[in-house]
Scaffold this motif. Structure first.
Motif, PDB file in Angstrom:
ATOM      1  N   UNK A 203      28.797  39.504  46.828  1.00 11.10           N
ATOM      2  CA  UNK A 203      28.245  38.171  47.062  1.00 11.10           C
ATOM      3  C   UNK A 203      29.330  37.101  46.978  1.00 11.10           C
ATOM      4  N   UNK A 204      30.236  37.226  46.025  1.00 12.15           N
ATOM      5  CA  UNK A 204      31.301  36.234  45.904  1.00 12.15           C
ATOM      6  C   UNK A 204      32.345  36.384  47.001  1.00 12.15           C
TER       7      UNK A 204
ATOM      8  N   UNK B 272      37.863  32.307  40.956  1.00 13.55           N
ATOM      9  CA  UNK B 272      38.156  32.262  39.525  1.00 13.55           C
ATOM     10  C   UNK B 272      36.952  32.695  38.694  1.00 13.55           C
ATOM     11  N   UNK B 273      35.783  32.170  39.018  1.00 10.76           N
ATOM     12  CA  UNK B 273      34.573  32.527  38.273  1.00 10.76           C
ATOM     13  C   UNK B 273      34.205  33.989  38.520  1.00 10.76           C
TER      14      UNK B 273
ATOM     15  N   UNK C 228      33.850  36.975  35.699  1.00  7.62           N
ATOM     16  CA  UNK C 228      32.623  37.766  35.509  1.00  7.62           C
ATOM     17  C   UNK C 228      32.940  39.260  35.587  1.00  7.62           C
ATOM     18  N   UNK C 229      33.682  39.650  36.607  1.00 10.08           N
ATOM     19  CA  UNK C 229      34.024  41.067  36.766  1.00 10.08           C
ATOM     20  C   UNK C 229      34.899  41.539  35.601  1.00 10.08           C
TER      21      UNK C 229
ATOM     22  N   UNK D  47      37.729  38.783  30.654  1.00 10.84           N
ATOM     23  CA  UNK D  47      37.333  37.569  31.361  1.00 10.84           C
ATOM     24  C   UNK D  47      38.534  36.674  31.633  1.00 10.84           C
ATOM     25  N   UNK D  48      39.433  36.563  30.663  1.00 10.57           N
ATOM     26  CA  UNK D  48      40.624  35.735  30.846  1.00 10.57           C
ATOM     27  C   UNK D  48      41.537  36.300  31.930  1.00 10.57           C
ATOM     28  N   UNK D  49      41.801  37.586  31.856  1.00 10.42           N
ATOM     29  CA  UNK D  49      42.666  38.208  32.861  1.00 10.42           C
ATOM     30  C   UNK D  49      42.002  38.233  34.235  1.00 10.42           C
ATOM     31  N   UNK D  50      40.693  38.444  34.270  1.00 14.05           N
ATOM     32  CA  UNK D  50      39.978  38.419  35.543  1.00 14.05           C
ATOM     33  C   UNK D  50      40.001  37.045  36.190  1.00 14.05           C
ATOM     34  N   UNK D  51      39.829  36.002  35.387  1.00 14.69           N
ATOM     35  CA  UNK D  51      39.882  34.641  35.921  1.00 14.69           C
ATOM     36  C   UNK D  51      41.283  34.322  36.439  1.00 14.69           C
TER      37      UNK D  51
END
Length: 79
Positions: A15-16, A38-39, A43-44, A66-70
């Motif tokens: 979806x993103x 970024x969001x 989330x992932x 979350x930090x590394x994913x963003x």
């Protein structure tokens, strides 16, 4: 990780990813893509951290994921 969690992660990523366009005609469209990347990465990454961590370390795993994913989503979608 059960099948339902994997389905939600894949559906959210799909979806993103549909929010991104190859060419952006305005600054507002580019800004939305940057925020969505970024969001979405956060989330992932949070889901991945929740799947990996356990016990009291799960909070650290979710936060780190979350930090590394963003950061990764920001690097891929923002220019």
């Amino acid at each position: 990780m059960n099948k339902l969690t994997v389905i939600f992660i894949l559906a959210g990523g799909l979806a993103l990813s549909s929010c991104q366009s190859a060419t952006t005609s305005s600054t507002r469209a580019g800004e939305f893509g940057c925020i969505a990347g970024t969001v979405g990465g956060a989330v992932v990454g949070g889901f991945a951290g929740a799947a990996i961590g356990s016990g009291t370390g799960q909070l650290w795993a979710v936060g780190s994921g979350a930090t590394l994913g963003a950061a990764g989503g920001n690097a891929l979608t923002c220019y």
